[in-house]
Design a protein around this motif. Structure first.
Motif, PDB file in Angstrom:
ATOM      1  N   PHE A  76       0.842  -1.206   0.000  1.00 16.81           N
ATOM      2  CA  PHE A  76       0.000   0.000   0.000  1.00 16.81           C
ATOM      3  C   PHE A  76       0.876   1.255   0.000  1.00 16.81           C
ATOM      4  N   ALA A  77       1.977   1.202   0.744  1.00 16.98           N
ATOM      5  CA  ALA A  77       2.874   2.359   0.785  1.00 16.98           C
ATOM      6  C   ALA A  77       3.445   2.651  -0.604  1.00 16.98           C
ATOM      7  N   GLN A  78       3.845   1.597  -1.311  1.00 20.24           N
ATOM      8  CA  GLN A  78       4.377   1.799  -2.673  1.00 20.24           C
ATOM      9  C   GLN A  78       3.299   2.351  -3.608  1.00 20.24           C
ATOM     10  N   PHE A  79       2.095   1.851  -3.415  1.00 20.94           N
ATOM     11  CA  PHE A  79       0.966   2.335  -4.211  1.00 20.94           C
ATOM     12  C   PHE A  79       0.788   3.844  -4.003  1.00 20.94           C
ATOM     13  N   LEU A  80       0.763   4.257  -2.738  1.00 19.63           N
ATOM     14  CA  LEU A  80       0.554   5.672  -2.431  1.00 19.63           C
ATOM     15  C   LEU A  80       1.698   6.533  -2.955  1.00 19.63           C
ATOM     16  N   GLU A  81       2.889   6.003  -2.827  1.00 24.56           N
ATOM     17  CA  GLU A  81       4.071   6.739  -3.263  1.00 24.56           C
ATOM     18  C   GLU A  81       3.992   7.036  -4.759  1.00 24.56           C
ATOM     19  N   LEU A  82       3.727   5.991  -5.534  1.00 26.13           N
ATOM     20  CA  LEU A  82       3.651   6.155  -6.979  1.00 26.13           C
ATOM     21  C   LEU A  82       2.456   7.034  -7.367  1.00 26.13           C
ATOM     22  N   TYR A  83       1.365   6.841  -6.688  1.00 25.57           N
ATOM     23  CA  TYR A  83       0.148   7.611  -6.969  1.00 25.57           C
ATOM     24  C   TYR A  83       0.411   9.105  -6.741  1.00 25.57           C
ATOM     25  N   ALA A  84       1.001   9.416  -5.589  1.00 27.09           N
ATOM     26  CA  ALA A  84       1.297  10.819  -5.264  1.00 27.09           C
ATOM     27  C   ALA A  84       2.215  11.433  -6.316  1.00 27.09           C
ATOM     28  N   GLN A  85       3.238  10.704  -6.715  1.00 29.35           N
ATOM     29  CA  GLN A  85       4.171  11.215  -7.718  1.00 29.35           C
ATOM     30  C   GLN A  85       3.475  11.500  -9.038  1.00 29.35           C
ATOM     31  N   GLU A  86       2.672  10.533  -9.461  1.00 30.28           N
ATOM     32  CA  GLU A  86       2.007  10.685 -10.752  1.00 30.28           C
ATOM     33  C   GLU A  86       1.024  11.858 -10.740  1.00 30.28           C
ATOM     34  N   ILE A  87       0.323  12.025  -9.627  1.00 30.23           N
ATOM     35  CA  ILE A  87      -0.628  13.129  -9.543  1.00 30.23           C
ATOM     36  C   ILE A  87       0.118  14.466  -9.628  1.00 30.23           C
ATOM     37  N   ALA A  88       1.208  14.562  -8.882  1.00 29.88           N
ATOM     38  CA  ALA A  88       1.953  15.827  -8.864  1.00 29.88           C
ATOM     39  C   ALA A  88       2.542  16.135 -10.236  1.00 29.88           C
ATOM     40  N   SER A  97       7.940  23.633  -9.457  1.00 22.85           N
ATOM     41  CA  SER A  97       6.476  23.684  -9.396  1.00 22.85           C
ATOM     42  C   SER A  97       5.919  22.386  -8.838  1.00 22.85           C
ATOM     43  N   ILE A  98       6.565  21.271  -9.212  1.00 20.11           N
ATOM     44  CA  ILE A  98       6.095  19.982  -8.691  1.00 20.11           C
ATOM     45  C   ILE A  98       6.257  19.951  -7.173  1.00 20.11           C
ATOM     46  N   ILE A  99       7.417  20.394  -6.728  1.00 21.65           N
ATOM     47  CA  ILE A  99       7.665  20.399  -5.279  1.00 21.65           C
ATOM     48  C   ILE A  99       6.643  21.283  -4.567  1.00 21.65           C
ATOM     49  N   HIS A 100       6.409  22.447  -5.152  1.00 23.83           N
ATOM     50  CA  HIS A 100       5.442  23.375  -4.586  1.00 23.83           C
ATOM     51  C   HIS A 100       4.066  22.722  -4.468  1.00 23.83           C
ATOM     52  N   LEU A 101       3.709  22.047  -5.541  1.00 26.19           N
ATOM     53  CA  LEU A 101       2.399  21.399  -5.579  1.00 26.19           C
ATOM     54  C   LEU A 101       2.305  20.291  -4.533  1.00 26.19           C
ATOM     55  N   ILE A 102       3.345  19.520  -4.401  1.00 22.99           N
ATOM     56  CA  ILE A 102       3.334  18.449  -3.399  1.00 22.99           C
ATOM     57  C   ILE A 102       3.154  19.054  -2.010  1.00 22.99           C
ATOM     58  N   SER A 124      10.501  12.205  -5.993  1.00 20.91           N
ATOM     59  CA  SER A 124       9.731  11.124  -5.405  1.00 20.91           C
ATOM     60  C   SER A 124       9.271  11.586  -4.028  1.00 20.91           C
ATOM     61  N   VAL A 125       8.417  10.795  -3.439  1.00 24.83           N
ATOM     62  CA  VAL A 125       7.989  11.131  -2.092  1.00 24.83           C
ATOM     63  C   VAL A 125       8.278   9.940  -1.202  1.00 24.83           C
ATOM     64  N   ASP A 126       8.483  10.239   0.056  1.00 21.59           N
ATOM     65  CA  ASP A 126       8.940   9.199   0.957  1.00 21.59           C
ATOM     66  C   ASP A 126       7.780   8.625   1.750  1.00 21.59           C
ATOM     67  N   PHE A 127       7.583   7.335   1.618  1.00 20.57           N
ATOM     68  CA  PHE A 127       6.463   6.729   2.325  1.00 20.57           C
ATOM     69  C   PHE A 127       6.894   5.746   3.390  1.00 20.57           C
ATOM     70  N   ARG A 128       8.151   5.868   3.813  1.00 24.20           N
ATOM     71  CA  ARG A 128       8.557   4.967   4.886  1.00 24.20           C
ATOM     72  C   ARG A 128       8.102   5.545   6.220  1.00 24.20           C
ATOM     73  N   VAL A 129       6.843   5.323   6.512  1.00 20.45           N
ATOM     74  CA  VAL A 129       6.260   5.896   7.738  1.00 20.45           C
ATOM     75  C   VAL A 129       5.611   4.768   8.525  1.00 20.45           C
ATOM     76  N   PRO A 130       5.423   4.994   9.828  1.00 19.12           N
ATOM     77  CA  PRO A 130       4.725   3.971  10.614  1.00 19.12           C
ATOM     78  C   PRO A 130       3.301   3.795  10.112  1.00 19.12           C
ATOM     79  N   ASP A 131       2.761   2.584  10.291  1.00 21.10           N
ATOM     80  CA  ASP A 131       1.427   2.271   9.777  1.00 21.10           C
ATOM     81  C   ASP A 131       0.339   3.253  10.199  1.00 21.10           C
ATOM     82  N   ARG A 132       0.429   3.718  11.446  1.00 15.91           N
ATOM     83  CA  ARG A 132      -0.668   4.583  11.910  1.00 15.91           C
ATOM     84  C   ARG A 132      -0.674   5.898  11.130  1.00 15.91           C
TER      85      ARG A 132
END
Ligand SMILES: Nc1ncnc2c1ncn2[C@@H]1O[C@H](COP(=O)(O)OP(=O)(O)O)[C@@H](O)[C@H]1O
Ligand SMILES: [Mg+2]
Length: 378
Positions: A76-88, A97-102, A124-132
């Motif tokens: 799920f973390a990889q999914f979110l990571e790629l999703y966030a990147q693609e949206i930005a 501008s991409i950084i600003h948008l993120i 890229s964005v970093d999704f190595r975060v605790p589950d909560r």
């Protein structure tokens, strides 16, 4: 040198993309109206190609589009990571501008800039975060397209390919989260494509599931024989080849109209006849044999992994078809033992994706594997 015009194993576009006119028209219309659609077919029917061609068209018509293949994001973390990147990336091209948008749309995320091996900077964005924290962030990401669409005044279309894989994540929580968001996304259309029919159907037809009745179901059929045959014939003639009458039909018979397998076989035939540029019917058999020989290491590995009863079930279906497999005579004739064993084998073979059920008939999802079982294992 003229290039082989038959393409398989990758997305086909433009001139290499046959037909699908009705599906293109229907899907572009639905998606422009912000609908949610489930596009379902077995693998190798042409879902991904259809999606990519539709998104191309929608971009030309001024919409934002994002394509995400869930086979590429096992967690799920990889999914979110790629999703966030693609949206930005869809809305901005310049790095700043991409950084600003993120920062604006996804305040919980930290953009990272990496330099790729070819020297280009990549965000890229970093999704190595605790589950909560993950679910908090998930919400931000999933809401981003709607926010972006409002901010820019542009419609948004998101395509999730192999969407059934979402079930490998924390199923209930993720599906609920998505449903809650998608439902109020008035500016975003979603296309969910899936190749595991039973999984997709249970997602959307089971009342207790979050995606129950979430959208319209669109089963994708094979390309009609006559249209695909003309397409293949034209590819031969455009490159200076003549094909013997009946050859194309024979190709489509043995490949059961699977576009992937038909293109592969035509590709090999084209290569074989590169000197004479004449394709005779009697070549089909040796070429198919060569294709099967090339696949043999893979098929052997698959075969070896199957218990004896499942192998016997496959042999029986390969030679006699999968229409009456639960009948007394079929079970007797093929020495398949108890009815319950046949049921179990079938269930497991479907689960493994080797068989699929189509109009009450069990069919091989890979027609070359079927041919291999028939020729080499009988
Ligand atoms: N519309 C089409 N026209 C020509 N070939 C197609 C078409 N759709 C699929 N194919 C063939 O099938 C292969 C697999 O297509 P793909 O879109 O990856 O299918 P899926 O996503 O359903 O597995 C392609 O590489 C191509 O050879
Ligand atoms: Mg695909």
């Amino acid at each position: 040198m003229i290039k082989n015009p038959f393409i398989y194993g990758e997305v086909v576009r433009g001139e290499d993309f046959a037909d699908r006119e009705r599906e293109m028209a229907e899907l572009t219309r639905d998606l422009k109206q912000g609908e949610r659609v489930f596009l379902v077919s077995p693998r190798r029917y042409g879902k991904t190609s259809l999606i990519i061609n539709i998104l191309m068209k929608l971009r030309e018509d001024g919409l934002y589009t994002v394509y995400l293949d869930l086979y590429k994001t096992p967690s799920f973390a990889q999914f979110l990571e790629l999703y966030a990147q693609e949206i930005a990336k869809v809305a901005e091209t310049k790095l700043e501008s991409i950084i600003h948008l993120i920062k604006e749309l996804l305040p919980g995320l930290r953009p990272k800039i990496e330099v790729t091996p070819n020297g280009k900077p990549n965000i890229s964005v970093d999704f190595r975060v605790p589950d909560r924290d993950l679910f908090q962030l998930a919400n931000e990401v999933i809401e981003a397209p709607q926010k972006l669409s409002i901010k820019k005044g542009k419609g948004f279309v998101i395509a999730f390919d192999e969407f059934q894989e979402i079930q490998n994540f924390n199923k209930e929580t993720v599906e609920k989260l998505m449903r809650a968001s998608f439902q109020h996304h008035s500016n975003v259309a979603y296309l969910f494509a899936g190749s595991k029919k039973h999984l997709v159907y249970s997602m959307i037809s089971d009342r207790s599931r979050a995606f129950y009745k979430m959208g319209k179901l669109m089963p994708l059929s094979k390309i009609p024989r006559s249209i695909f045959a003309s397409f293949l014939e034209q590819k031969f003639s455009e490159t200076g080849y003549t094909v013997e009458k009946g050859l194309i039909n024979a190709v489509l018979d043995v490949t059961e109209d699977y576009p992937y397998n038909a293109q592969l076989l035509c590709h090999k035939l084209w290569d074989w006849c590169v000197d004479s540029k004449k394709v005779h019917r009697e070549l089909l058999d040796p070429v198919l044999n060569q294709v099967l020989a090339e696949e043999t290491p893979l098929y052997i590995a698959l075969w070896d992994s199957l218990p004896l009863h499942q192998r016997r079930t496959l042999q029986a279906i390969a030679s006699q078809g999968g229409g009456n497999i639960f009948s007394h005579s079929f079970i007797e004739e093929n020495n398949l033992g108890a009815y319950a064993s046949v049921q179990t084998s079938i269930r497991l073979l479907v689960k493994k994706g080797i068989l699929d059920k189509e109009n009450n008939t069990y069919v091989f999802t890979d027609v070359f594997f079927k041919e291999w079982v028939k020729r080499k294992m009988s």
